[in-house]
Design a protein around this motif. Sequence first.
Motif, short mmCIF file in Angstrom:
data_model
loop_
_atom_site.label_atom_id
_atom_site.label_comp_id
_atom_site.label_asym_id
_atom_site.label_seq_id
_atom_site.Cartn_x
_atom_site.Cartn_y
_atom_site.Cartn_z
N LYS A 167 0.84 -1.21 0.00
CA LYS A 167 0.00 0.00 0.00
C LYS A 167 0.87 1.26 0.00
N LYS A 168 2.11 1.11 0.45
CA LYS A 168 2.99 2.27 0.58
C LYS A 168 4.19 2.24 -0.37
N TYR A 169 4.58 1.06 -0.77
CA TYR A 169 5.79 0.91 -1.59
C TYR A 169 5.53 0.01 -2.80
N GLU A 170 6.43 0.15 -3.78
CA GLU A 170 6.53 -0.88 -4.82
C GLU A 170 7.44 -1.97 -4.24
N VAL A 171 6.96 -3.20 -4.26
CA VAL A 171 7.67 -4.26 -3.53
C VAL A 171 8.23 -5.34 -4.45
N ILE A 172 9.51 -5.65 -4.24
CA ILE A 172 10.14 -6.81 -4.88
C ILE A 172 10.59 -7.74 -3.76
N LEU A 173 10.32 -9.03 -3.88
CA LEU A 173 10.78 -9.98 -2.87
C LEU A 173 11.93 -10.82 -3.42
N VAL A 174 13.00 -10.93 -2.66
CA VAL A 174 14.05 -11.89 -2.99
C VAL A 174 13.96 -12.99 -1.94
N SER A 175 13.63 -14.19 -2.38
CA SER A 175 13.36 -15.26 -1.42
C SER A 175 14.31 -16.44 -1.60
N SER A 176 14.94 -16.82 -0.50
CA SER A 176 15.68 -18.07 -0.46
C SER A 176 14.66 -19.17 -0.17
N GLY A 177 15.14 -20.36 0.16
CA GLY A 177 14.21 -21.40 0.62
C GLY A 177 13.93 -22.50 -0.39
N ALA A 178 14.44 -22.36 -1.63
CA ALA A 178 14.14 -23.39 -2.64
C ALA A 178 14.73 -24.74 -2.24
N VAL A 179 15.95 -24.74 -1.73
CA VAL A 179 16.58 -26.01 -1.37
C VAL A 179 15.83 -26.67 -0.21
N ALA A 180 15.48 -25.86 0.79
CA ALA A 180 14.74 -26.43 1.93
C ALA A 180 13.37 -26.94 1.49
N ALA A 181 12.71 -26.19 0.61
CA ALA A 181 11.40 -26.61 0.13
C ALA A 181 11.52 -27.91 -0.64
N GLY A 182 12.58 -28.04 -1.45
CA GLY A 182 12.77 -29.23 -2.26
C GLY A 182 13.17 -30.43 -1.42
N TYR A 183 13.90 -30.16 -0.35
CA TYR A 183 14.42 -31.27 0.47
C TYR A 183 13.30 -32.05 1.13
N SER A 184 12.16 -31.38 1.37
CA SER A 184 11.05 -32.12 1.98
C SER A 184 10.47 -33.13 0.98
#
Length: 261
Positions: free
Chosen positions: A43-60
């Motif tokens: 609502k206040k900013y233009e937002v870009i997300l940089v997200s880690s977590g692919a390896v942890a998500a895949g490991y499950s």
Amino acid sequence: MQLKKLEMKRIVIKVGSHVLTEQNRLARERITNLVSFLADLRKKYEVILVSSGAVAAGYSKLKLDKSILGNRQAIAAVGQPYLMSVYAKKLGVFGIVTAQVLLNASDFDSRKSTKNAKNAIDVLIKKGVIPIINENDATDISELVFGDNDQMSAHVAHFFDAHMLVILSDIDGFYDKDPREFKDAKMRKNVSEILDKDLDVPCIPNGSFATGGIVTKLKAAKFILANNKEMFMASGFELLDAKSFLLDGVHLKGTHFKRDR
Ligand code: ADP
């Protein structure tokens, strides 16, 4: 008299693997909190997300030995779409569409490819989409990798014209020494330059999926300061400090890196 339309400031939020995962799997409640924070920020900013977590998500889903590069890349290839599906579902609740953007260090090497990537990001943001960026782990060749999303997110912030990088970490700020080792460590709330001695500490990330540690965050801060932008580092477990700083302009805790104030 015609009023000039106020332009929204652009921010990059980087969230580390330790925040996104718990006991070898995605930490869904934390992701839910993060997503609702992103919806408020938008609502206040233009937002870009940089997200880690692919390896942890895949490991499950694919349990292979993570110490072998090929295995790690395979796990990331399984985890990346899974991670995106979780984000898409949770952001969808707020009516927000997401886009996956996978980048390599080489995307920031030539002015042409950086410009192309920025054009795509600009279109997405203009249309209200939140781009979710990660390093393209599956195909990267070692000489060209950032290897950690801290430094990549600093490049994203600079080259895609954000004024601030926000690093949400497993630690609530930058301390004068490692707070997990020293009980008397004090948080540095305001930092205007990164000294060589700050970078001269062992790079030991906390957690088996983590790749960074404090050094990569300080290298990111150094790059950000050299380009006259700002960085804020705060806890990704408890979002109160980040919310207060970004939504209310009140600096409770967390470290604000900004040149000469
Ligand atoms: P993330 O997964 O969020 O990217 P990391 O675990 O890679 O975070 O890095 C943050 C860790 O760095 C902290 O948990 C802390 O143990 C360690 N650390 C070492 N020195 C410092 C310091 N001076 N200030 C803050 N954290 C530090």
